[in-house]
Design a protein around this motif. Structure first.
Motif, PDB file in Angstrom:
ATOM      1  N   CYS A   1      39.707  58.387  17.640  1.00 26.00           N
ATOM      2  CA  CYS A   1      40.180  57.001  16.717  1.00 26.00           C
ATOM      3  C   CYS A   1      41.136  56.038  17.389  1.00 26.00           C
TER       4      CYS A   1
ATOM      5  N   CYS B   1      44.942  55.882  16.129  1.00 25.54           N
ATOM      6  CA  CYS B   1      45.859  56.638  16.115  1.00 25.54           C
ATOM      7  C   CYS B   1      45.826  57.767  17.293  1.00 25.54           C
TER       8      CYS B   1
ATOM      9  N   CYS C   1      42.102  62.480  12.411  1.00 19.86           N
ATOM     10  CA  CYS C   1      42.758  60.977  12.258  1.00 19.86           C
ATOM     11  C   CYS C   1      43.663  61.043  11.058  1.00 19.86           C
ATOM     12  N   ILE C   2      44.926  60.339  11.360  1.00 15.73           N
ATOM     13  CA  ILE C   2      45.973  60.257  10.407  1.00 15.73           C
ATOM     14  C   ILE C   2      46.117  58.777   9.988  1.00 15.73           C
ATOM     15  N   CYS C   3      45.208  58.262  10.221  1.00 14.97           N
ATOM     16  CA  CYS C   3      45.474  56.612   9.954  1.00 14.97           C
ATOM     17  C   CYS C   3      45.648  56.315   8.571  1.00 14.97           C
TER      18      CYS C   3
HETATM   19 ZN    ZN Z   1      43.127  57.273  13.265  1.00 15.14          ZN
END
Ligand code: ZN
Length: 237
Positions: free
Chosen positions: A31, A34, A41-43
């Protein structure tokens, strides 16, 4: 999701690369916001916080390109986060203007044993309360951070804020040369605690924990476990 200074700096630094960035793991699809593997992904968890503080990240050369860099987590949460590639002789004019802007009280976060004792501040009452704190973080390896601290005359007049964490870093992404070396995001969290923003500090710590966990899971190509910090943060949002 908010595009911030570190995303822009990443693009800028990448465009200046004369060769593709081939650091370990550089050829993996990530990603772009992030830097985690797409399935980790932690967005979606990023949440801008209300804060009185600002952060300035001075980054060593290609530090910004490293997927393990945690400086971007600070910018994900703190709206006033600025970032520049460090230069001894040609500091960015925008950065100099920022350091001279009277609304901010810049202070360098660095171990106190490396500076004169007069520069060290140890409690909040020593800060000018009319100004908002601008925390300066030197982001690179320990050797690079020391070099930046020694060779940045434009930082020499600012106070130094020092932390001596009792616990060694939980950060396992890069091996710390010094036992007490913390990840950039962890240091920022201590700075937020220092000015009494405990909730923000906790939020950044938890976000860092999620990043760290997902980064390690990605390296091992593992799925999120049921008790992942990811879910803890997701449920708290
Ligand atoms: Zn992300």
């Amino acid at each position: 999701m908010r595009i911030h200074a570190l995303h822009k700096l990443y693009d800028l630094r990448l465009s200046r690369s004369t060769r593709p960035f081939l650091a370990r793991g550089g050829n993996i699809t990530r990603c772009i916001h992030c830097m985690l593997l797409p399935y980790l992904c932690i967005c979606g968890l990023k949440k801008t916080v209300q804060t009185n503080s600002a952060f300035l990240l001075l980054m060593y050369d290609d530090e910004i390109l490293k997927p393990s860099n945690t400086g971007r987590l600070i910018a994900d949460l703190i709206p006033d986060t600025f970032a520049y590639i460090w230069s001894r002789t040609e500091p960015h004019s925008e950065m100099l203007a920022l350091l001279n802007n009277p609304q901010w009280q810049p202070m360098v976060i660095f171990p106190e044993e490396y500076c004169q004792i007069e520069r060290v501040i140890s409690d909040q009452t020593q800060i000018n309360s009319d100004k908002k704190p601008l925390f300066i973080l030197l982001d690179g390896s320990w050797a690079q951070a020391k070099k930046m601290f020694r060779k940045s005359p434009y930082l020499d007049n600012f106070p130094v804020l020092s932390f001596s964490p009792e616990n060694i870093s939980r950060y396992l992404l890069r091996k710390a040369v010094k036992e007490n070396q913390l990840a950039t995001a962890e240091v920022a969290s201590l700075a937020l605690e220092f000015i009494g923003e405990f909730k923000n500090a906790q939020q950044l710590n938890l976000f860092f924990e999620v990043f760290r966990e997902n980064y390690m899971l990605g390296k091992q190509r593992k799925q999120l476990p049921n008790d992942a910090s990811y879910y803890q943060l997701k449920n708290s949002n």
